[in-house]
Structure formats: C-alpha cells, structure tokens
Enzyme design. Structure first.
Site, PDB file in Angstrom:
ATOM      1  N   ASP A 134      54.638  50.642  39.695  1.00 58.55           N
ATOM      2  CA  ASP A 134      54.941  49.414  38.910  1.00 58.55           C
ATOM      3  C   ASP A 134      56.664  49.384  38.712  1.00 58.55           C
ATOM      4  O   ASP A 134      57.087  50.737  37.791  1.00 58.55           O
ATOM      5  CB  ASP A 134      54.553  49.573  37.925  1.00 58.55           C
ATOM      6  CG  ASP A 134      54.429  48.087  36.758  1.00 58.55           C
ATOM      7  OD1 ASP A 134      55.384  48.013  37.040  1.00 58.55           O
ATOM      8  OD2 ASP A 134      53.536  47.399  35.989  1.00 58.55           O
ATOM      9  N   THR A 144      40.743  42.551  40.727  1.00 58.12           N
ATOM     10  CA  THR A 144      40.291  42.076  39.715  1.00 58.12           C
ATOM     11  C   THR A 144      41.842  40.902  38.655  1.00 58.12           C
ATOM     12  O   THR A 144      41.838  40.789  37.638  1.00 58.12           O
ATOM     13  CB  THR A 144      39.757  42.617  38.303  1.00 58.12           C
ATOM     14  OG1 THR A 144      41.147  44.123  37.927  1.00 58.12           O
ATOM     15  CG2 THR A 144      38.537  43.539  37.706  1.00 58.12           C
ATOM     16  N   ALA A 145      43.061  41.109  39.422  1.00 60.81           N
ATOM     17  CA  ALA A 145      44.199  40.810  39.164  1.00 60.81           C
ATOM     18  C   ALA A 145      43.937  38.927  39.785  1.00 60.81           C
ATOM     19  O   ALA A 145      43.651  38.169  38.542  1.00 60.81           O
ATOM     20  CB  ALA A 145      45.366  41.360  39.039  1.00 60.81           C
ATOM     21  N   ARG A 146      44.740  38.783  40.278  1.00 60.48           N
ATOM     22  CA  ARG A 146      45.234  38.137  41.300  1.00 60.48           C
ATOM     23  C   ARG A 146      44.535  37.572  42.710  1.00 60.48           C
ATOM     24  O   ARG A 146      44.942  38.372  43.190  1.00 60.48           O
ATOM     25  CB  ARG A 146      46.756  37.206  40.813  1.00 60.48           C
ATOM     26  CG  ARG A 146      46.531  37.513  39.526  1.00 60.48           C
ATOM     27  CD  ARG A 146      45.891  35.622  38.784  1.00 60.48           C
ATOM     28  NE  ARG A 146      46.471  35.070  37.429  1.00 60.48           N
ATOM     29  CZ  ARG A 146      45.949  35.467  36.406  1.00 60.48           C
ATOM     30  NH1 ARG A 146      44.473  36.212  37.027  1.00 60.48           N
ATOM     31  NH2 ARG A 146      46.291  35.165  35.190  1.00 60.48           N
ATOM     32  N   GLU A 179      39.841  29.342  43.739  1.00 57.73           N
ATOM     33  CA  GLU A 179      38.784  29.063  42.399  1.00 57.73           C
ATOM     34  C   GLU A 179      38.556  28.064  42.013  1.00 57.73           C
ATOM     35  O   GLU A 179      39.044  26.812  41.552  1.00 57.73           O
ATOM     36  CB  GLU A 179      39.301  30.222  41.497  1.00 57.73           C
ATOM     37  CG  GLU A 179      39.898  31.375  41.241  1.00 57.73           C
ATOM     38  CD  GLU A 179      39.959  31.641  40.484  1.00 57.73           C
ATOM     39  OE1 GLU A 179      39.779  32.138  39.852  1.00 57.73           O
ATOM     40  OE2 GLU A 179      40.107  33.941  41.230  1.00 57.73           O
ATOM     41  N   HIS A 185      35.133  36.143  39.174  1.00 60.09           N
ATOM     42  CA  HIS A 185      36.413  36.129  37.969  1.00 60.09           C
ATOM     43  C   HIS A 185      36.010  36.205  36.638  1.00 60.09           C
ATOM     44  O   HIS A 185      37.005  35.401  35.723  1.00 60.09           O
ATOM     45  CB  HIS A 185      37.524  35.221  38.275  1.00 60.09           C
ATOM     46  CG  HIS A 185      38.958  34.914  37.950  1.00 60.09           C
ATOM     47  ND1 HIS A 185      39.834  34.452  37.821  1.00 60.09           N
ATOM     48  CD2 HIS A 185      39.161  36.513  36.996  1.00 60.09           C
ATOM     49  CE1 HIS A 185      41.167  34.794  37.946  1.00 60.09           C
ATOM     50  NE2 HIS A 185      40.311  36.110  37.158  1.00 60.09           N
ATOM     51  N   GLY A 197      35.716  39.540  34.847  1.00 66.97           N
ATOM     52  CA  GLY A 197      36.572  40.878  34.557  1.00 66.97           C
ATOM     53  C   GLY A 197      37.327  40.657  33.045  1.00 66.97           C
ATOM     54  O   GLY A 197      37.088  41.622  32.004  1.00 66.97           O
TER      55      GLY A 197
END
Length: 319
Positions: A176, A232-234, A263, A282, A284
């Site tokens: 990151d 679990t993000a995009r 989605e 989606h 999470g």
C-alpha cells in the site's frame, strides 16, 4: 418544526439504523428503496431536494448530483466512495464523506472466513456430506499456519485482516503506497514480491485507475501455482474472465469473492458454475453491529458538514 418544514436527507436504501435516525431527528429522512434506476434516483433527488444523500446502494452520477439544488453533502454508508462521482460533486461544492473504519472488523472477518473456506474446502465438503459421501480417507486441506498472506491495501480492513491472519501463524506481506506506521507483523513490499511469494492474496484496496484489474492474466501467471485469491473490496480490482480461467486451469486453487464489477452479476457471469470459486453477495460489511456503526458514522458525517452541533456523537468515525 413540522415534518414538512424540516430539511430532507435522502437515503439510497429502504432503511437506516434507528440510532442513525435518532441523530437525524431534526431532518426529514426519505428513502429511495432497495432498487432503483439512475432516472428514478435523479427524480427522487429533484422531488425531495435533500440537503444530504446517505448512500448505501446505487451509483451517484452527475445526473443524480445535478438534480438537487440544495445538496451539500454525500455521505457513504461504508468506506468506499468509488460509486460516487467525486468530480461532479466537487464541481458543485458538495462534500463527499465516508464512514471510514465503521465496518472494518466485519469485512476483515468475512475475508478470513472466505480464506478459511477456500483452504479447508468447507463448501465442497458440505455439499458432499449432504449427498451422502464421507471423504475422510481422501480429503486433504491446506494448513494456513506458516503460509504467506499477501495483502493489497492496508487501510483499516487490511490491517484487521492482517491481525487475524498473524494470530493464526501466517506470514504477512502487504502493499500500500499510502500506508504509514505499519505494525511489525506486516512486511511492506512491492507487488512483485506478493505475486512471487504469497500462498494467498487478499484485496483491500479502493478501486482507482491504478488498482483496476490489479489481478489479471499477467499477474496471475506470476503467482505461485495453487494460490488462493480473496476479494472483499471492489469487483473491479479483478479481471473476472482471467480469474475464471485461472480457477478452471488450477493455477488458482480457489477464490473467495464478495464483490463484482457489476452488482448483481449478470446471469452469464464467468464465475458461475466453477466449483472452486466461493461466492457471496457483497455482504462482508453487513452485520448487525456494522449496520449501526456505518449508519451512525454516515449520519454524523452529514451533521458535521451541515454544521449541526446540536447532535450528540453516537459512534462511528467522522472523516
């Protein structure tokens, strides 16, 4: 003040946590419902003329933003704002805020749940058991202790995921470019080392031009054979046809996926029918606790921008 005289807040969903509604008691809260088109949402914004949008679902496009004359703040019921056109909002002087960290624990738990489900073949064994099979003599799962987990994105969710994985005895590599003050348990590395060394890769980055399709045919080819992928993000972080092909070939042993480029996914989505892909819709960040913390954080962000100091802070992080 009568209900009709109150300034309005429009929620792009069918509900909001009672604790959040209490914070917004001096506002008239309206709802867009569970599903709506861009045209329908723009019509609701024009009709209600809200001072704030609280965004749970849907795309907040220039058309939607332009429909509101009084709109001053768009507050995300969650941490990701890629479904909000920030440039269009900025052009009109509208603040965009996120409930940073409000659902971090929930999403991190879901990421670890998907990782464990992949490593331990939970879904496949459940189906086999219900069909009357007993695979004790033939099954071998993956032990995660001592394995390397590569994290792409080291915000609140990524760090929570790292903490759980570290407690399980995993080695943690993280990438990151914006992360600072990382704990000693996370080794900050370039992406090349994650592709080369990770036994499992979990995605926790925002969707930007730089991160779009960071998992693709080329990067998958550079990964270890039998790598596990968790997202679990995009959904846009993954080239979905490339991952489907890698899962079919065995290059990817399994993947746990909670988000998708579109989605809900279309009926012909390439993930469907591949048994080593574990899918969830989606959810999470959808826990009872996160529902409250995201709602109150979103409400507090609205109040902070509107300068409403009469309200009492009630959980969540104002960012």
């Amino acid at each position: 003040m009568t209900e009709a005289a109150k300034p309005r807040v429009l929620v792009t969903a069918a509900d909001l946590a009672p604790a959040a509604l209490e914070l917004l008691r001096d506002y008239q809260v309206e709802y867009a419902g569970a599903r709506f088109s861009e045209e329908q949402l723009a019509g609701l914004v024009e009709r209600h003329d809200p001072v704030a949008l609280i965004v749970r679902y849907g795309q907040i496009t220039p058309r939607v933003i332009g429909a509101g004359k009084s709109l001053r703040v768009i507050s995300k019921h969650g941490s990701g704002t890629d479904n909000i056109d920030r440039d269009a909002a900025a052009a009109r002087g509208i603040a965009v805020k996120a409930a940073v960290g409000a659902n971090a624990a929930a999403v991190a738990e879901h990421a670890i749940a998907l990782l464990l489900a992949c490593a331990k073949s939970i879904v496949a064994m459940n189906a086999r058991m219900h069909s009357g099979h007993w695979d004790k003599a033939t099954h071998k799962s993956i032990e995660l202790r001592g394995k390397t987990l590569g994290l792409i994105g080291l915000g609140a969710i990524g760090r929570n995921t790292a903490a759980i994985a570290h407690s399980m005895g995993m080695r943690i590599l993280g990438h990151d470019p914006y992360a600072r003050d990382l704990p000693d348990s996370i080794a900050a590395v370039p992406l090349d080392r994650i592709w080369a060394e990770a036994d499992a890769i979990s995605l926790h980055a925002p969707l930007t031009d730089e991160t779009r399709c960071v998992i693709n045919a080329d990067t998958l080819a550079r990964c270890r054979d039998g790598v596990i992928i968790v997202n679990t993000a995009r959904g846009g972080l993954i080239d979905e046809p490339a991952l489907a092909a890698a899962a079919r070939s065995g290059k990817v042993a399994s993947a746990g996926l909670d988000s998708y480029a579109q989605e809900p996914p279309p009926a012909d989505h390439p993930y469907y029918g591949i048994p080593n892909l574990i899918l969830s819709p989606h959810v999470g960040g959808v826990t009872r606790d996160a529902y409250v913390s995201m709602g109150t954080a979103a409400a507090n962000n609205v109040l902070a921008v509107l300068g409403d100091t009469k309200q009492v802070f009630n959980g969540g992080t104002v960012q």
